[in-house]
Design a protein around this motif. Sequence first.
Motif, PDB file in Angstrom:
ATOM      1  N   PRO A   9      18.493   4.170  28.519  1.00 32.44           N
ATOM      2  CA  PRO A   9      19.032   5.105  28.046  1.00 32.44           C
ATOM      3  C   PRO A   9      17.709   5.028  28.169  1.00 32.44           C
ATOM      4  CG  PRO A   9      21.178   4.501  27.513  1.00 32.44           C
ATOM      5  CD  PRO A   9      20.037   3.654  28.275  1.00 32.44           C
ATOM      6  N   SER A  27      20.153   8.688  41.793  1.00 32.12           N
ATOM      7  CA  SER A  27      21.511   8.985  40.661  1.00 32.12           C
ATOM      8  C   SER A  27      22.117   7.554  40.181  1.00 32.12           C
ATOM      9  CB  SER A  27      22.076  10.136  40.589  1.00 32.12           C
ATOM     10  OG  SER A  27      22.215  10.101  42.146  1.00 32.12           O
ATOM     11  N   ARG A  30      24.141   3.527  36.155  1.00 32.67           N
ATOM     12  CA  ARG A  30      23.622   2.911  34.821  1.00 32.67           C
ATOM     13  C   ARG A  30      23.248   4.320  33.867  1.00 32.67           C
ATOM     14  NH1 ARG A  30      20.501  -1.051  38.504  1.00 32.67           N
ATOM     15  NH2 ARG A  30      20.196   1.008  39.974  1.00 32.67           N
ATOM     16  N   ALA A  31      22.857   3.476  32.430  1.00 33.59           N
ATOM     17  CA  ALA A  31      22.695   4.718  31.981  1.00 33.59           C
ATOM     18  C   ALA A  31      20.911   5.087  31.865  1.00 33.59           C
ATOM     19  CB  ALA A  31      22.462   4.026  30.425  1.00 33.59           C
ATOM     20  N   ASN A 266      23.792  10.334  27.333  1.00 28.31           N
ATOM     21  CA  ASN A 266      23.536   8.704  27.182  1.00 28.31           C
ATOM     22  C   ASN A 266      22.998   8.370  25.695  1.00 28.31           C
ATOM     23  OD1 ASN A 266      23.272  10.213  30.433  1.00 28.31           O
ATOM     24  ND2 ASN A 266      22.831   7.789  30.294  1.00 28.31           N
ATOM     25  N   SER A 268      20.861   5.779  23.591  1.00 30.38           N
ATOM     26  CA  SER A 268      20.069   4.247  24.254  1.00 30.38           C
ATOM     27  C   SER A 268      19.541   3.810  22.962  1.00 30.38           C
ATOM     28  CB  SER A 268      18.620   4.768  25.223  1.00 30.38           C
ATOM     29  OG  SER A 268      17.449   3.778  24.808  1.00 30.38           O
ATOM     30  N   THR A 317      24.237   3.032  26.262  1.00 28.07           N
ATOM     31  CA  THR A 317      26.051   3.743  27.099  1.00 28.07           C
ATOM     32  C   THR A 317      25.459   4.506  28.048  1.00 28.07           C
ATOM     33  OG1 THR A 317      28.166   4.473  26.582  1.00 28.07           O
ATOM     34  CG2 THR A 317      26.074   5.180  24.786  1.00 28.07           C
ATOM     35  N   ASN A 318      26.477   5.170  28.930  1.00 19.73           N
ATOM     36  CA  ASN A 318      26.360   5.971  29.599  1.00 19.73           C
ATOM     37  C   ASN A 318      26.756   6.617  29.440  1.00 19.73           C
ATOM     38  OD1 ASN A 318      25.172   4.500  31.118  1.00 19.73           O
ATOM     39  ND2 ASN A 318      26.481   4.120  32.987  1.00 19.73           N
ATOM     40  N   ASP A 319      27.966   6.899  28.408  1.00 20.42           N
ATOM     41  CA  ASP A 319      28.959   8.838  27.467  1.00 20.42           C
ATOM     42  C   ASP A 319      29.623   8.331  26.592  1.00 20.42           C
ATOM     43  OD1 ASP A 319      31.270   5.655  27.906  1.00 20.42           O
ATOM     44  OD2 ASP A 319      32.317   6.102  28.691  1.00 20.42           O
ATOM     45  N   ASN A 324      26.404   0.175  27.832  1.00 18.28           N
ATOM     46  CA  ASN A 324      25.917  -0.694  29.777  1.00 18.28           C
ATOM     47  C   ASN A 324      25.056  -1.547  29.353  1.00 18.28           C
ATOM     48  OD1 ASN A 324      24.956   0.024  31.952  1.00 18.28           O
ATOM     49  ND2 ASN A 324      23.083   0.747  30.843  1.00 18.28           N
TER      50      ASN A 324
END
Length: 517
Positions: A9, A27, A30-31, A266, A268, A317-319, A324
């Motif tokens: 991200p 889409s 991945r972040a 997300n 980063s 991280t995505n969440d 990630n």
Amino acid sequence: MTLPGPHDPGPHDPGPRGPAPDDRPSSTGRALDRRAFLALSGAGAAALTTLLAAPATATTASAAVLPTGGGHGGGHGGGARDSVRRAQAFLDVMTDAYPQQNPGPRLAQSYADQLGLFSTAFVYDNALAICASLTAGRAHLDRARALGDGFLFAQENDPAHDDGRLRQAYNVGPYVFYDGTPQEHGLVLPDGTANVGWQFGFLGTAVGDMAWPGIALLHLHAATRDHRYLRGALRIAEWIVANTWSTRPLGGFSFGVDAANAPVPNGSTEHNVDCVAFFRQLAAATRDRRWNRADEHARAFVDRMWEPDGGYLYTGTNDGTEINRDPLPLDPQTWGWLALRDRRYARALDWAADALAARDVAGDGVSQLPAGVTVEGVTFSSASLTSTASYNGLPVHPQGVWLEGTAQLAAALADRDGKGARGRDDRGRHGAGRRGDDDRDRAADLLREVRIAQDSVGAGQTVGGTSLPERSGVVAASSLIDTGFGFGYFQVQHVGATSWYLLAAAGANPLQVGGLR
């Protein structure tokens, strides 16, 4: 950063960020990079599929470009000092490209016209331009102040919000859009509001795109003692804390908000590194302990991203819960050292120099370099080295060099020199890798590679339809590269890449208090 660009991200501005690669949708699991997400989520997403035809082809190197050892194209003469002078001149032209908008607050167009984003000015690029301007002392202070005033104007005159935010990008000069519609205004619209970048959907607000202008405003305040810049930085900090403080397991600060003002979950690593630097500098300027707490919150996230076995930082991280782990981008490694100067993270520079090394040779594969030229450095991420993507029918070059990142690595290596590089790593062993006495030599070698690109690539490009000065700006990439995060970097002159070159050439570290002096 950057159609818009970094990274994980995150990175920052849109690099010649382009539309999603032809061979996969944007889409992914991945972040998303800050730039890519915000660009592709906006109203202008459809335009991104067609606006970037192949970037301007590099012109053949002139006869004055002579081969040197190692098969590199040589410079046109004048040396490093002349190269810096030309790079500063590029920032002048990009800042003052639309005379009808001057005098007054303004922002610099981020890329040469050949990228196809017209007068788009990304806030990340402009933050870098302020910092690069300040490395020259008073010589370019007026330019730094004009850009800082542009940030303050945009912050105070947002068409929809009054909370201190900045958008990802703004329009700074007139142009005719692809559908034939005239866009007649610069940064200041007739109703007094800021001309946000709605045409391409650059309407969101990302944490990194806030932290970097905050950092630039703090440096500008230190140089001028003008408290307007400190107040602007404080409003940015308050927005970040109020809108992106994450309570999820990995903590830190989340990505930001999209064009509809919806939170993006997300997280980063790079953005949190930015926050560490920003809040630390703000705490030093204000002596307010709440910014120390914000610094610690971001730092805890960064520490969770460290991979001790590999010696690098993950992308994010995505969440907010799971890390990630792929791809691995450059920015967290270089900025991780510049901001934190932690002996553990010193190893990340050696990882980046080796794992992300790229060598672009004219005539090799799909290289876009002029005949006889070779450029060496680093690429954007681990995915860049194996990508088979295409953008608008133009295949990426896995050995293309990301010039902005190469300058970042040069700045980080020069900064690491003598600052704990020989210390023990986080497993108690003596630090491995090439370190210590040769850091400055390695940094100097990388800067020579950037100068080769400055001299040899990007000729004939324009801003606002006017020719750019010869051999002035640094292109985003030596040949088209895929970042691995859904966008690419092109062979187009770029304020962000040029500014990082100037910072590295000056031995500056914008992520430290007093780092531009």
